[in-house]
Design a protein around this motif. Structure first.
Motif, PDB file in Angstrom:
ATOM      1  N   VAL A 193       0.842  -1.190   0.000  1.00 43.19           N
ATOM      2  CA  VAL A 193       0.000   0.000   0.000  1.00 43.19           C
ATOM      3  C   VAL A 193       0.882   1.246   0.000  1.00 43.19           C
ATOM      4  CG1 VAL A 193      -1.750   1.297   1.254  1.00 43.19           C
ATOM      5  CG2 VAL A 193      -1.813  -1.207   1.259  1.00 43.19           C
ATOM      6  N   PRO A 194       0.680   2.184  -0.960  1.00 41.62           N
ATOM      7  CA  PRO A 194       1.460   3.431  -0.949  1.00 41.62           C
ATOM      8  C   PRO A 194       1.021   4.325   0.216  1.00 41.62           C
ATOM      9  CG  PRO A 194      -0.157   3.449  -2.735  1.00 41.62           C
ATOM     10  CD  PRO A 194      -0.190   2.074  -2.138  1.00 41.62           C
ATOM     11  N   ILE A 195       1.991   4.772   1.013  1.00 43.96           N
ATOM     12  CA  ILE A 195       1.700   5.603   2.180  1.00 43.96           C
ATOM     13  C   ILE A 195       2.079   7.061   1.933  1.00 43.96           C
ATOM     14  CG2 ILE A 195       2.075   5.862   4.662  1.00 43.96           C
ATOM     15  CD1 ILE A 195       0.704   3.253   3.822  1.00 43.96           C
ATOM     16  N   VAL A 196       3.294   7.278   1.420  1.00 45.77           N
ATOM     17  CA  VAL A 196       3.752   8.619   1.074  1.00 45.77           C
ATOM     18  C   VAL A 196       4.114   8.613  -0.402  1.00 45.77           C
ATOM     19  CG1 VAL A 196       5.437  10.442   1.528  1.00 45.77           C
ATOM     20  CG2 VAL A 196       4.655   8.968   3.395  1.00 45.77           C
ATOM     21  N   VAL A 197       3.545   9.540  -1.159  1.00 48.28           N
ATOM     22  CA  VAL A 197       3.720   9.554  -2.613  1.00 48.28           C
ATOM     23  C   VAL A 197       4.174  10.954  -3.044  1.00 48.28           C
ATOM     24  CG1 VAL A 197       2.597   9.234  -4.840  1.00 48.28           C
ATOM     25  CG2 VAL A 197       1.923   7.817  -2.885  1.00 48.28           C
ATOM     26  N   LEU A 198       5.285  11.027  -3.760  1.00 44.93           N
ATOM     27  CA  LEU A 198       5.835  12.311  -4.201  1.00 44.93           C
ATOM     28  C   LEU A 198       6.090  12.293  -5.702  1.00 44.93           C
ATOM     29  CD1 LEU A 198       7.079  15.104  -3.755  1.00 44.93           C
ATOM     30  CD2 LEU A 198       9.221  13.974  -3.135  1.00 44.93           C
ATOM     31  N   ASP A 199       5.485  13.218  -6.409  1.00 43.82           N
ATOM     32  CA  ASP A 199       5.690  13.387  -7.848  1.00 43.82           C
ATOM     33  C   ASP A 199       6.967  14.198  -8.052  1.00 43.82           C
ATOM     34  OD1 ASP A 199       5.614  13.941 -10.538  1.00 43.82           O
ATOM     35  OD2 ASP A 199       3.601  14.790 -10.555  1.00 43.82           O
ATOM     36  N   VAL A 200       7.981  13.627  -8.678  1.00 45.30           N
ATOM     37  CA  VAL A 200       9.227  14.359  -8.915  1.00 45.30           C
ATOM     38  C   VAL A 200       9.497  14.586 -10.403  1.00 45.30           C
ATOM     39  CG1 VAL A 200      10.424  13.886  -6.768  1.00 45.30           C
ATOM     40  CG2 VAL A 200      10.479  12.181  -8.551  1.00 45.30           C
ATOM     41  N   TRP A 201       8.439  14.521 -11.217  1.00 46.81           N
ATOM     42  CA  TRP A 201       8.558  15.032 -12.580  1.00 46.81           C
ATOM     43  C   TRP A 201       8.794  16.537 -12.473  1.00 46.81           C
ATOM     44  CZ3 TRP A 201       7.593  12.847 -17.613  1.00 46.81           C
ATOM     45  CH2 TRP A 201       7.373  11.462 -17.596  1.00 46.81           C
ATOM     46  N   GLU A 202       9.573  17.091 -13.367  1.00 50.02           N
ATOM     47  CA  GLU A 202       9.895  18.518 -13.281  1.00 50.02           C
ATOM     48  C   GLU A 202       8.655  19.399 -13.331  1.00 50.02           C
ATOM     49  OE1 GLU A 202      12.753  19.404 -16.273  1.00 50.02           O
ATOM     50  OE2 GLU A 202      14.312  18.168 -15.377  1.00 50.02           O
ATOM     51  N   ASP A 236       0.423  16.004   5.377  1.00 50.25           N
ATOM     52  CA  ASP A 236      -0.591  15.745   6.404  1.00 50.25           C
ATOM     53  C   ASP A 236      -0.358  14.321   6.904  1.00 50.25           C
ATOM     54  OD1 ASP A 236      -2.800  15.197   7.951  1.00 50.25           O
ATOM     55  OD2 ASP A 236      -4.232  16.118   6.584  1.00 50.25           O
ATOM     56  N   TRP A 237       0.368  14.194   8.014  1.00 47.62           N
ATOM     57  CA  TRP A 237       0.763  12.879   8.495  1.00 47.62           C
ATOM     58  C   TRP A 237      -0.426  12.044   8.957  1.00 47.62           C
ATOM     59  CZ3 TRP A 237       5.200  11.288   6.944  1.00 47.62           C
ATOM     60  CH2 TRP A 237       6.232  12.191   6.717  1.00 47.62           C
ATOM     61  N   LYS A 238      -1.497  12.694   9.367  1.00 46.75           N
ATOM     62  CA  LYS A 238      -2.687  11.942   9.767  1.00 46.75           C
ATOM     63  C   LYS A 238      -3.288  11.214   8.567  1.00 46.75           C
ATOM     64  CE  LYS A 238      -4.020  14.734  13.768  1.00 46.75           C
ATOM     65  NZ  LYS A 238      -5.095  15.570  14.391  1.00 46.75           N
ATOM     66  N   THR A 239      -3.246  11.867   7.400  1.00 51.35           N
ATOM     67  CA  THR A 239      -3.731  11.217   6.183  1.00 51.35           C
ATOM     68  C   THR A 239      -2.850  10.020   5.823  1.00 51.35           C
ATOM     69  OG1 THR A 239      -4.640  13.290   5.343  1.00 51.35           O
ATOM     70  CG2 THR A 239      -4.213  11.549   3.726  1.00 51.35           C
TER      71      THR A 239
END
Length: 305
Positions: free
Chosen positions: A263-272, A296-299
C-alpha cells in the motif's frame, strides 16, 4: 573521484582507481590523448558513480596524464558533488537547449587536453529516450578509436571483490526463485508472482544485511535520496501488508516499479512539471523539503493497513 559513500557491499575505491590506471595504460600505448565514456555501466565500472540514464548526457573523461572530469546536466551538479569525490564537475544548462551538450563537452575536453586522437566507448552519446546529437569525432574534430571491446575484456576478468558480490547476488537470486515457486498459483499472472517474489526477496536481503533506516530521520533521508534519483518519475513509501514494513522505492515514469501486495503511504511526484513553477530544475531538494513541510501525516497514517 569515486562514489563518496559506497554501498555496504561494494567495490573499494582502490580497485576503482586500479581499473582506471589499467585503462589509461592501454590509451597511452595506443597514442591517444585520453578517453571518454558515455555508457552508464562503464562509468560506474571505473568510478562507482551510479545514475539512471536518460536523454540528458552524462559523460566521464580522463586525460592520459590523469586529469579527469565528469560532465552532467546543471541540475545534477549539486547531487554529483555531494555523492562523489570528483575533483572536476562540468555541466551544461539543459537538453534540448540553446547549445547542444556535445558542443559544450568539446570545450571541456579541449581544456582537459583531450583531442586529436581520442579513445571512447562510442562515438557520441547513445540515442536514449529520443536523444539526438552530433558524434564526438565531429564536435572535437578528432579521430575516435573504439574502446568498448577493451573495456568488455577488462570486465570479463572478475576480481575477488566482484566474485564475492556475484556469490552474494546469486544467494539472493536463489531466494527469489524459491519465493517465485511458492507464489506461483493457478489463476495468478506472471507479473503478480514475480513482483511479489522480488519484493519478498528484497525485504529479506535488507533484514539480513542491516537495518534499512534509522528511525524517522533515517527514513526521511532515504526517501529524500530516492526522490533525488536521476530521471523522471515518483518516489513512494510502501507498506507491506504481510509484515507492516515500510520501504522506499523509485517509480520510473508513472508505471514502472510498483510493488504488488503493498500500500502506498507517502507519494511524491518528482517530474519537473510538478515543481518547475516554484523551483529551478536544479532545486529538486528544496522542493522535497517543501513537500515534507506540508505533509498531512494523519492522512498518511490513515493509509496504513
Amino acid at each position: 573521484m569515486e562514489q563518496r559513500t559506497p554501498p555496504r557491499t561494494g567495490i573499494p575505491a582502490l580497485e576503482l582507481r586500479e581499473r582506471r590506471d589499467r585503462l589509461l595504460e592501454h590509451v597511452r600505448r595506443e597514442g591517444r590523448t585520453g578517453y571518454v565514456l558515455f555508457g552508464p555501466s562503464y562509468i560506474q565500472y571505473f568510478t562507482g558513480f551510479w545514475f539512471l540514464s536518460n536523454e540528458r548526457p552524462v559523460v566521464f573523461a580522463q586525460r592520459v596524464t590523469g586529469e579527469a572530469a565528469v560532465f552532467v546536466p546543471e541540475f545534477e551538479v549539486e547531487r554529483t558533488r555531494a555523492e562523489t569525490d570528483f575533483e572536476r564537475v562540468e555541466s551544461y544548462p539543459e537538453y534540448p537547449g540553446v547549445e547542444h551538450p556535445m558542443r559544450i563537452l568539446a570545450r571541456v575536453l579541449s581544456d582537459l587536453g583531450i583531442g586529436g586522437s581520442i579513445a571512447a566507448d562510442q562515438d557520441g552519446y547513445p540515442g536514449i529516450l529520443g536523444y539526438e546529437g552530433p558524434p564526438l569525432s565531429e564536435v572535437t574534430s578528432s579521430t575516435v578509436a573504439p574502446l568498448a571491446a577493451v573495456i568488455e575484456g577488462m570486465m570479463v576478468r572478475k576480481s575477488e571483490n566482484e566474485i564475492a558480490l556475484i556469490r552474494e547476488s546469486a544467494r539472493w537470486c536463489e531466494r527469489a526463485h524459491q519465493f517465485l515457486q511458492e507464489f506461483t498459483r493457478v489463476g495468478d499472472t506472471e507479473s503478480e508472482a514475480s513482483l511479489r517474489a522480488g519484493h519478498e526477496a528484497t525485504l529479506a536481503m535488507l533484514q539480513t544485511l542491516g537495518d534499512a533506516y534509522g528511525g524517522f530521520e533515517g527514513w526521511k533521508a532515504d526517501f529524500s535520496a530516492v526522490s533525488d534519483m536521476r530521471g523522471v518519475g515518483w518516489a513512494m513509501a510502501y507498506c507491506d501488508v504481510t509484515n507492516g514494513k515500510i520501504t522506499n522505492h523509485w517509480i520510473s515514469d508513472h508505471e514502472n516499479g510498483h510493488l504488488a501486495g503493498c500500500v502506498p503511504i507517502v507519494v511524491l511526484d518528482v517530474w519537473e512539471h510538478a515543481f518547475i513553477k516554484d523551483f529551478k530544475p536544479s532545486e529538486r531538494d528544496k522542493y522535497v523539503e517543501a513537500f515534507f513541510a506540508n505533509i498531512d501525516w494523519k492522512t498518511c497514517e490513515a493509509r496504513l493497513p
